[in-house]
Scaffold this motif. Structure first.
Motif, short mmCIF file in Angstrom:
data_model
loop_
_atom_site.label_atom_id
_atom_site.label_comp_id
_atom_site.label_asym_id
_atom_site.label_seq_id
_atom_site.Cartn_x
_atom_site.Cartn_y
_atom_site.Cartn_z
N ALA A 17 6.35 4.89 -16.83
CA ALA A 17 5.71 5.95 -16.05
C ALA A 17 6.21 7.32 -16.53
CB ALA A 17 6.02 5.77 -14.56
N GLU A 18 5.42 8.35 -16.31
CA GLU A 18 5.78 9.75 -16.60
C GLU A 18 6.09 9.99 -18.07
OE1 GLU A 18 9.09 9.79 -13.80
OE2 GLU A 18 7.94 11.16 -12.55
N GLY A 19 5.59 9.13 -18.96
CA GLY A 19 5.83 9.33 -20.39
C GLY A 19 7.24 8.98 -20.83
N ALA A 20 8.03 8.41 -19.93
CA ALA A 20 9.40 8.02 -20.29
C ALA A 20 9.38 6.81 -21.21
CB ALA A 20 10.19 7.70 -19.03
N THR A 21 10.48 6.58 -21.91
CA THR A 21 10.65 5.37 -22.71
C THR A 21 11.62 4.47 -21.96
OG1 THR A 21 10.35 6.70 -24.69
CG2 THR A 21 11.25 4.49 -24.99
N SER A 34 0.83 -1.20 0.00
CA SER A 34 0.00 0.00 0.00
C SER A 34 0.87 1.25 0.00
CB SER A 34 -0.89 -0.01 1.26
OG SER A 34 -1.31 1.30 1.57
N ILE A 35 0.71 2.09 -1.02
CA ILE A 35 1.44 3.36 -1.06
C ILE A 35 1.04 4.21 0.13
CG2 ILE A 35 1.54 5.58 -2.29
CD1 ILE A 35 1.59 3.97 -4.92
N VAL A 79 5.84 12.98 -1.43
CA VAL A 79 5.41 12.35 -2.68
C VAL A 79 5.12 13.46 -3.69
CG1 VAL A 79 3.58 11.00 -3.78
CG2 VAL A 79 4.47 10.31 -1.53
N ALA A 80 5.82 13.40 -4.84
CA ALA A 80 5.65 14.45 -5.86
C ALA A 80 4.46 14.15 -6.76
CB ALA A 80 6.92 14.58 -6.70
N GLY A 81 4.12 12.88 -6.90
CA GLY A 81 3.01 12.54 -7.78
C GLY A 81 2.71 11.06 -7.73
N ILE A 82 1.45 10.73 -7.99
CA ILE A 82 1.03 9.32 -8.03
C ILE A 82 0.37 9.09 -9.39
CG2 ILE A 82 -0.47 7.56 -7.03
CD1 ILE A 82 -0.03 8.76 -4.32
N GLU A 83 0.74 7.99 -10.02
CA GLU A 83 0.28 7.70 -11.38
C GLU A 83 -0.04 6.22 -11.50
OE1 GLU A 83 2.30 7.66 -15.88
OE2 GLU A 83 3.43 8.42 -14.18
N GLU A 84 -1.10 5.89 -12.26
CA GLU A 84 -1.36 4.49 -12.56
C GLU A 84 -0.77 4.16 -13.91
OE1 GLU A 84 -5.42 3.25 -12.13
OE2 GLU A 84 -5.45 3.76 -10.00
N VAL A 85 0.03 3.10 -13.95
CA VAL A 85 0.57 2.62 -15.23
C VAL A 85 -0.13 1.30 -15.52
CG1 VAL A 85 2.67 2.09 -16.54
CG2 VAL A 85 2.77 3.74 -14.68
N GLU A 86 -1.22 1.42 -16.29
CA GLU A 86 -2.14 0.28 -16.50
C GLU A 86 -1.43 -0.95 -17.07
OE1 GLU A 86 -5.50 -0.05 -16.13
OE2 GLU A 86 -6.01 1.96 -15.38
N VAL A 97 2.14 4.07 -9.09
CA VAL A 97 3.51 4.50 -8.86
C VAL A 97 3.51 5.83 -8.10
CG1 VAL A 97 5.65 5.20 -10.00
CG2 VAL A 97 4.23 3.41 -11.03
N ALA A 98 4.22 5.89 -6.98
CA ALA A 98 4.40 7.15 -6.27
C ALA A 98 5.87 7.53 -6.35
CB ALA A 98 3.98 7.02 -4.82
N MET A 99 6.15 8.74 -6.80
CA MET A 99 7.53 9.21 -6.91
C MET A 99 7.86 10.16 -5.76
SD MET A 99 9.43 8.03 -9.27
CE MET A 99 9.42 7.25 -10.90
N ILE A 100 9.00 9.87 -5.10
CA ILE A 100 9.45 10.67 -3.96
C ILE A 100 10.84 11.21 -4.28
CG2 ILE A 100 9.98 10.64 -1.50
CD1 ILE A 100 8.09 8.21 -1.25
N PRO A 101 10.95 12.49 -4.65
CA PRO A 101 12.28 13.05 -4.91
C PRO A 101 13.17 12.97 -3.67
CG PRO A 101 10.55 14.52 -5.71
CD PRO A 101 9.88 13.47 -4.87
N CYS A 102 14.45 12.66 -3.90
CA CYS A 102 15.40 12.52 -2.79
C CYS A 102 16.75 12.97 -3.30
CB CYS A 102 15.42 11.06 -2.32
SG CYS A 102 16.52 10.78 -0.94
N GLY A 103 17.15 14.19 -2.97
CA GLY A 103 18.38 14.74 -3.52
C GLY A 103 18.28 14.78 -5.03
N GLY A 104 19.32 14.30 -5.72
CA GLY A 104 19.29 14.28 -7.18
C GLY A 104 18.59 13.06 -7.74
N SER A 105 18.11 12.18 -6.87
CA SER A 105 17.48 10.95 -7.35
C SER A 105 16.06 10.83 -6.77
CB SER A 105 18.34 9.74 -6.96
OG SER A 105 17.89 8.59 -7.63
#
Ligand code: CO
Length: 136
Positions: A108-112, A14-15, A29-36, A42-50
């Motif tokens: 996720a996030e439109g990346a390839t 559970s996120i 958490v910067a954003g939450i997205e469903e990748v069907e 997916v929840a993205m948590i920025p941490c320094g440069g990563s």
């Protein structure tokens, strides 16, 4: 070429529950997205440069659900940022590295993205990702 560690992904049940630990550390958490097509939230948590990526299964037949069943919550993959995913895909192929997709595709996030089988990467599932907007 690989230019950075993009994120480390953690499989969670559970996120909503898992995010508390990171928020208590002062991260957000910067954003939450469903990748069907991957069957994940997916929840993205920025941490320094990563970043830290929390992966929650959308259904019981999602690959992340199977991962949780077999191994429980924990580190699922790491992701390396690529400035040219097609070139990296090609050179890994030439080196005989086992890739999970026939060719790089949407993540996720439109990346390839492309994935390297753990057999070819010291037991670690490795994602390669070229961010959206950087493809020529
Ligand atoms: Co990832």
């Amino acid at each position: 070429m690989i230019t950075a560690l993009d994120h480390i992904a953690i499989a969670v049940v559970s996120i909503e529950e898992a995010r508390t630990f990171y928020e208590n550390l002062g991260l957000s958490v910067a954003g939450i997205e469903e990748v069907e097509h991957e069957g994940v939230r997916v929840a993205m948590i920025p941490c320094g440069g990563s970043r830290i990526e929390l992966l929650e299964p959308l259904s019981e037949d999602s690959p992340v659900a199977r991962f949780l069943e077999r191994r429980g919550p924990g580190i699922h993959h790491l992701c390396l940022k690529s400035d040219d995913i097609d070139a990296d895909d090609c050179s890994l192929r030439e080196d005989g590295v086992e890739l999970l997709r026939e060719q790089p595709g949407p993540g996720a996030e439109g990346a390839t993205v492309q994935f390297v089988h753990p057999r070819s990467a010291g037991g670690v599932l490795v994602e390669l990702s070229e961010p959206a907007g950087s493809r020529s």
